[in-house]
Design a protein around this motif. Structure first.
Motif, PDB file in Angstrom:
ATOM      1  N   THR A 271       0.844  -1.191   0.000  1.00  0.00           N
ATOM      2  CA  THR A 271       0.000   0.000   0.000  1.00  0.00           C
ATOM      3  C   THR A 271       0.880   1.241   0.000  1.00  0.00           C
ATOM      4  OG1 THR A 271      -1.684  -1.152   1.299  1.00  0.00           O
ATOM      5  CG2 THR A 271      -1.817   1.254   1.198  1.00  0.00           C
ATOM      6  N   PRO A 272       0.827   2.072  -1.028  1.00  0.00           N
ATOM      7  CA  PRO A 272       0.004   1.908  -2.228  1.00  0.00           C
ATOM      8  C   PRO A 272       0.542   0.803  -3.126  1.00  0.00           C
ATOM      9  CG  PRO A 272       1.441   3.792  -2.488  1.00  0.00           C
ATOM     10  CD  PRO A 272       1.619   3.325  -1.073  1.00  0.00           C
ATOM     11  N   ILE A 276      -0.287   1.964  -8.551  1.00  0.00           N
ATOM     12  CA  ILE A 276      -0.419   3.364  -8.168  1.00  0.00           C
ATOM     13  C   ILE A 276       0.955   4.028  -8.034  1.00  0.00           C
ATOM     14  CG2 ILE A 276      -1.224   4.936  -6.367  1.00  0.00           C
ATOM     15  CD1 ILE A 276      -3.468   3.716  -7.980  1.00  0.00           C
ATOM     16  N   SER A 277       1.869   3.393  -7.320  1.00  0.00           N
ATOM     17  CA  SER A 277       3.175   4.016  -7.074  1.00  0.00           C
ATOM     18  C   SER A 277       3.975   4.217  -8.353  1.00  0.00           C
ATOM     19  CB  SER A 277       3.987   3.180  -6.069  1.00  0.00           C
ATOM     20  OG  SER A 277       4.182   1.868  -6.543  1.00  0.00           O
ATOM     21  N   MET A 284       0.314   8.913  -6.224  1.00  0.00           N
ATOM     22  CA  MET A 284       0.464   8.164  -4.990  1.00  0.00           C
ATOM     23  C   MET A 284      -0.097   8.928  -3.793  1.00  0.00           C
ATOM     24  SD  MET A 284       4.008   6.331  -3.586  1.00  0.00           S
ATOM     25  CE  MET A 284       4.832   7.165  -4.903  1.00  0.00           C
ATOM     26  N   TYR A 287      -3.872   9.052  -3.824  1.00  0.00           N
ATOM     27  CA  TYR A 287      -4.377   7.749  -3.380  1.00  0.00           C
ATOM     28  C   TYR A 287      -4.307   7.627  -1.858  1.00  0.00           C
ATOM     29  CZ  TYR A 287      -4.365   2.629  -2.821  1.00  0.00           C
ATOM     30  OH  TYR A 287      -4.629   1.352  -2.419  1.00  0.00           O
ATOM     31  N   LEU A 288      -3.171   8.002  -1.275  1.00  0.00           N
ATOM     32  CA  LEU A 288      -3.017   7.915   0.172  1.00  0.00           C
ATOM     33  C   LEU A 288      -3.975   8.853   0.884  1.00  0.00           C
ATOM     34  CD1 LEU A 288       0.883   7.784   0.396  1.00  0.00           C
ATOM     35  CD2 LEU A 288      -0.698   5.912   0.881  1.00  0.00           C
ATOM     36  N   ASN A 291      -7.304   7.296   1.008  1.00  0.00           N
ATOM     37  CA  ASN A 291      -7.303   6.244   2.018  1.00  0.00           C
ATOM     38  C   ASN A 291      -7.433   6.838   3.413  1.00  0.00           C
ATOM     39  OD1 ASN A 291      -7.262   3.749   0.845  1.00  0.00           O
ATOM     40  ND2 ASN A 291      -5.044   3.640   0.673  1.00  0.00           N
ATOM     41  N   GLN A 315      -6.347  -2.245  -3.691  1.00  0.00           N
ATOM     42  CA  GLN A 315      -6.602  -1.383  -2.534  1.00  0.00           C
ATOM     43  C   GLN A 315      -6.450  -2.162  -1.246  1.00  0.00           C
ATOM     44  OE1 GLN A 315      -7.230   1.656  -1.825  1.00  0.00           O
ATOM     45  NE2 GLN A 315      -7.793   1.350   0.281  1.00  0.00           N
TER      46      GLN A 315
END
Length: 363
Positions: A271-272, A276-277, A284, A287-288, A291, A315
């Motif tokens: 994660t990620p 994504i990364s 990234m 996305y974080l 989350n 995810q």
């Protein structure tokens, strides 16, 4: 004409001793470059250059420096890198005007005592030596802004580092550090910190005190998590976490809006996810950040999250708090590869025991 010369550069030649006496008769000389030559010693007559403020003697074969150089109290810049020095003469402590001293790539096993008397020193380089201790006397350098202690034999950082409150740049890479003292968080002006290639497994919680930090390099350690309040470093631009032991990057990292360059290669990060990364720092962080909202509200928002076509979004929900569990009866096929922490369940079309209450999907 030579008598009125202000700058003389003799760098990158094959000059050997003795130096010509006419050199020491240039009374108006302000800058002298003798670096990258084959000098074995420096004549005491160098003290005759009373207007000298910059002197480069780096990359020669010097085993000592003449004590007479200590008479040059107006000297501001002295480069002695890449020689064979083991110490400096005590009289050099009289150089109270010195602002930059570079001693890297010598044979030093300690920082010479005369250095601690150079009260106006702003830049000190001692990297690539064999120094095993961070001396307490460094606290006397009240104006120090840059300290390069890289590639030595340090096993710990002296708590007196908290006295170096004017530090802007600190390099401790390639030592033998296994942990950092809590006092390292007492450097409010520090902007650039390099701790790469040590043996660090964690950072002290006091790191939140480094509020001016813009660049942090931690690659090639064994760190697996960041301090709880790490997101208080709200000026951070560059963060290098490569080749550590991270399996997840905390969702709260997305709150650092100034972060432009986040490197996580060489970790077993789930994660990620790589999909994504691989898209770069900004994707990234978005996305974080989403989350982070998911943890706080139980809502996962994937709208407008740009990902390559024909790739699966992976995810990992990380809500550790006891939210009211809800069941989501259907998950679109493109999200069948969701992953959850140990003890949670995922399946093709059915998620159970999830803290998600709302799932928003992009087109």
């Amino acid at each position: 004409r030579l008598a009125t010369l202000r700058v003389l550069s003799l760098s990158w030649n094959r000059i050997e001793n003795p130096l010509p006496q006419t050199l020491f008769e240039m009374g108006l000389l302000k800058e002298l470059r003798l670096d990258h030559n084959q000098l074995d010693f420096i004549d005491p007559e160098i003290a005759y250059l009373s207007n000298l403020w910059k002197l480069r003697l780096d990359s020669n074969n010097l085993t000592e420096v003449p004590p007479e150089l200590g008479k040059r109290t107006n000297l501001q810049y002295l480069a002695l890198d890449a020689n064979e020095l083991t110490d400096l003469p005590p009289r050099m402590g009289n150089m109270y005007g010195l602002k930059t001293l570079t001693l890297s790539r010598n044979l030093l096993t300690f920082i010479p005592k005369c250095v601690f008397a150079m009260a106006k020193l702003k830049v000190l380089h001692v990297h690539y030596n064999q120094i095993p201790e961070f001396p307490s006397q460094l606290a006397s350098l009240k104006q120090l802004q840059e300290l390069n202690f890289a590639v030595n034999l340090l096993t710990e950082v002296n708590p007196i580092i908290s006295k170096l409150t004017t530090l802007l740049k600190l390099d401790l890479q390639r030592n033998e550090l296994t942990e950092l003292c809590e006092e390292i968080g007492s450097l409010p002006l520090l902007e650039d910190l390099t701790l790469s290639k040590n043996q660090l497994s964690f950072l002290p919680e006091t790191f939140e005190g480094l509020t001016s930090l813009t660049k942090l390099k931690l690659e090639n350690n064994t760190i697996s998590y960041m301090p709880v309040n790490f997101t208080m470093l709200n000026k951070l631009v560059t963060l290098d976490l490569r080749n550590n032991k991270f399996i997840a990057i905390a969702a709260q990292m997305g709150r650092i809006s100034t972060l432009k360059d986040l490197r996580i290669e060489g970790n077993d990060v789930k994660t990620p996810p790589p999909v994504i990364s691989d898209l770069g720092t900004q994707v990234m962080l978005r996305y974080l950040n989403r989350n982070d909202v998911c943890i706080d509200t139980g809502e996962l928002d994937l709208t407008n999250l740009t990902v390559p076509k024909k790739r699966i979004i992976t995810q990992k929900a990380v809500g550790k708090h006891k939210a009211q569990y809800r069941t989501i009866p259907e998950i679109p096929v493109q999200l069948h590869d969701f992953h959850f922490p140990h003890g949670w369940w995922s399946g093709a079309g059915l998620l159970q025991r999830s803290n998600l209450t709302t799932l928003r999907l992009g087109s």
